[in-house]
Design a protein around this motif. Sequence first.
Motif, short mmCIF file in Angstrom:
data_model
loop_
_atom_site.label_atom_id
_atom_site.label_comp_id
_atom_site.label_asym_id
_atom_site.label_seq_id
_atom_site.Cartn_x
_atom_site.Cartn_y
_atom_site.Cartn_z
N THR A 1 7.17 -7.80 -5.32
CA THR A 1 7.63 -8.87 -4.43
C THR A 1 7.80 -10.15 -5.23
O THR A 1 7.47 -10.22 -6.42
N ALA A 2 8.31 -11.19 -4.53
CA ALA A 2 8.49 -12.49 -5.20
C ALA A 2 7.15 -13.06 -5.63
O ALA A 2 7.03 -13.69 -6.70
N LEU A 3 6.11 -12.84 -4.82
CA LEU A 3 4.79 -13.35 -5.18
C LEU A 3 4.26 -12.65 -6.43
O LEU A 3 3.68 -13.29 -7.32
N MET A 4 4.49 -11.33 -6.53
CA MET A 4 4.05 -10.61 -7.72
C MET A 4 4.86 -11.05 -8.94
O MET A 4 4.32 -11.15 -10.06
N GLU B 1 -1.71 -9.73 -0.76
CA GLU B 1 -1.52 -9.76 0.69
C GLU B 1 -0.29 -10.62 0.96
O GLU B 1 -0.36 -11.85 0.95
N ASP B 2 0.87 -9.97 1.16
CA ASP B 2 2.10 -10.71 1.44
C ASP B 2 2.96 -9.87 2.37
O ASP B 2 2.46 -8.98 3.07
N GLU B 3 4.29 -10.13 2.36
CA GLU B 3 5.14 -9.46 3.33
C GLU B 3 5.25 -7.96 3.09
O GLU B 3 5.57 -7.19 4.01
N ALA B 4 4.99 -7.49 1.85
CA ALA B 4 5.13 -6.06 1.54
C ALA B 4 3.83 -5.40 1.14
O ALA B 4 3.80 -4.19 0.91
N ASN B 5 2.77 -6.15 1.03
CA ASN B 5 1.49 -5.60 0.58
C ASN B 5 0.37 -6.05 1.52
O ASN B 5 0.32 -7.21 1.93
N SER B 6 -0.51 -5.09 1.83
CA SER B 6 -1.73 -5.38 2.60
C SER B 6 -2.86 -4.63 1.93
O SER B 6 -3.33 -3.59 2.41
N ASP B 7 -3.27 -5.14 0.78
CA ASP B 7 -4.16 -4.39 -0.10
C ASP B 7 -5.61 -4.86 -0.04
O ASP B 7 -6.44 -4.40 -0.83
N ALA B 8 -5.93 -5.80 0.85
CA ALA B 8 -7.29 -6.32 0.87
C ALA B 8 -8.31 -5.22 1.14
O ALA B 8 -9.42 -5.22 0.60
#
Length: 748
Positions: free
Chosen positions: A635-638, A681-688
């Motif tokens: 993602t953009a955050l990554m 934890e963003d629009e494509a990841n929920s890894d918490a």
Amino acid sequence: MTYRMLQRLLFFVLLMFFASAYSAPNIAILDDNISRANLGKIGYLFIDETKQLSQELIETDTYSRRFVPIERDFLQFGLVDGSVWLRAQVAIQSSARAPVALHINAPRLQQLSIFIPELNLIGPLAELGEYNPAQGRPIKHAEFIVPLPDPLPPLFTIYLKIDSNVPINLTAEVKTLSDTFADTQREQLWTGIILGIAFIVLFTNIVFWLRLSNIMYLIFSGILAGLITLHLSVHGYLYDWFPTFTGLQERLYNLSALGCAATISLFTRLYLNTATTLPKLDRLLLGLGLLNGFLGLIYSLIPEQLNIRYLSLMATGTLMLLFLAGFFAYLKKVPYAGYYLLARSTLTFGHFLWILTAYGMISSMFWYEWGLTLSILAEALIHFTGMLLRQRHANSHVVGKYSPGYSRDVSLQLLDDIKRRLAYPINIMTGIVPTLPNNEEQRTALASAKVGMEQLSNRISTLIDIETGRVREQTLPVSLDTLIREVQLSSRTAGADYQSVLFEYDKSLKVDIHSNAPMLQHLLVTLCYELQLYSDQELTICFNTPEFKDTQDHSVKLEIVIEPMPTSIDLAATGNIGIRHAIHVLDFLNGKFEDQGVGSQRRGLITLPLKASIGRQQQPSFNLKTSVLLFGHYTALMERTMYVSENNVGAMHHVADLEDLVQMLTRKRDEDESVIICLFEDEANSDAALISRIRNYLSPNDITLLITDNIRISERYCHNQGFDGLIYEHDLERRYLAHIRRLTKLIA
């Protein structure tokens, strides 16, 4: 033979010297050729420390023998604790019998009694001075003029008795009335010229204050009003309007002297804008002004109970402190501090010489009469010139015919207020972006608006720093490679709808910049942002340091080539905070922008001098055996996290599958090797929640970080889940590496 001749010659010279000394006239003679005589040259002096002796006792042989010759034109006694008696003999041998007067130029004397024993008067011929009403003077004038009665004896003696709590400085002459009035008219002419200039500048400043609503002009008018009052009190002209008052002149002198010091202190705050440029100095100046104003009020109410020495010391000390403040502001490159320092030097030096003259340490009748007035007037004219240039500079930045009516200082305050107001919507946008639904177009638009507002806020801050001289000096060298990568990162976060910027430079040339690196970075970020707004194609920015050598003075010329330059950009345009702001920053860096070519061949060449040196090989700020694992969908955050991690960690890997992540964690590693696992934890990841599934595979040296764009996730929640740290999207660039450094130091 030769020795005897030298003895006789020396004896003859000494004989002639003493003969001329003793034959010097001790009588003031007025005849057809001589119309005036200075009593100081032929007079005698005696100081009565008891202040009890009368004229009859002074004439007795007991005290007459105690008089000593003066032999000075300008009589200076300083502060005297006692009564000063002057004695002089006068002979009038003029055939025309022109009227003769005793002219004493000392308007500040408090008690002056004149005696002529040959007139057989009961009491003094005249009693003058500050403590006697001016309406009782024989001739209504600021100075003491006493016509001598006619007829007079061929030879008579004049006694002057002086009592004063202020320094005694005077000239005493016997001369014809025509010479007396000629001298007074000459002095009144110069007084009129000086006060005329002061009144013109005063009224001009009042008009400026009414027109611009800038209180600096009003306070400066107070300085000029104090100058006028000070001159009138020193020269004795106040009693022309208040002939029945006594002690008024001394009170107004005390009030205007310390009042001028107070208004100059307050004027300094506004002229140098110390509230913004030098806040600590601003508080000192405010306290200094209030203290001088308070003491001026006290000295004007009870002058007879206070020592004039402390007033002089306070005024001199204030001017010295203001001079040091001006010098400090000049070193800090505060705008227009040069004019202030010149004006302050003029007044400080002139006032110091005047104080030395007033207390009898320097003999100059001219400087005692005119030095203080001329020093303050010269200072005022220098300040006035600087203020006119300030206003001219402010007017030159007004677009068209519209004038906002704000001074430069007020404009800076407005910019500072705008910057503070921008902080609120920026913070709101920072919190809203992560909470938007999965609408990429809306998120991108809002993120771009947020970046634009942040850019505007940064430019306003930089503009205020430049205009107020608050640009911080660089303390540590910054490598050119690091600076360019920071600019690249900033250009990537400028918004997804902008074209990319390609940076080209020789990475093998390691250059450390020693000055103005933050300002250079701000310049490049501003150019990237502005050029992307006008460009529909990829931009290339090339860096070059031609013929760079590691010279002793660390001087280097940096060339930056921008191509292609958008044809729609007008470098000569004013009144904007876009490309014009970049030119303004470049001017601050003493650089120049050259516009080359036309149309599609147009390019920009920036040349600016820097303090730099050949970079030294530096150790990494943390362990090279530390590697980073980025887990999740791309993602953009990554992408931003990857970019920040480049060249700052030993190794970096992107893992999208949980099994691959477990496999990398369970591989054989050295004891001192650590892994930093970044979950998103963003629009494509929920890894918490995945932290619980990989916790058993972590070694004691491993670190887990949660990077998110959701501000609802708290630090407490993050630590409860088992993460070692939490980083929000808006703090990524600022905190990511600092967070890793802190954690790896704990491991070490």
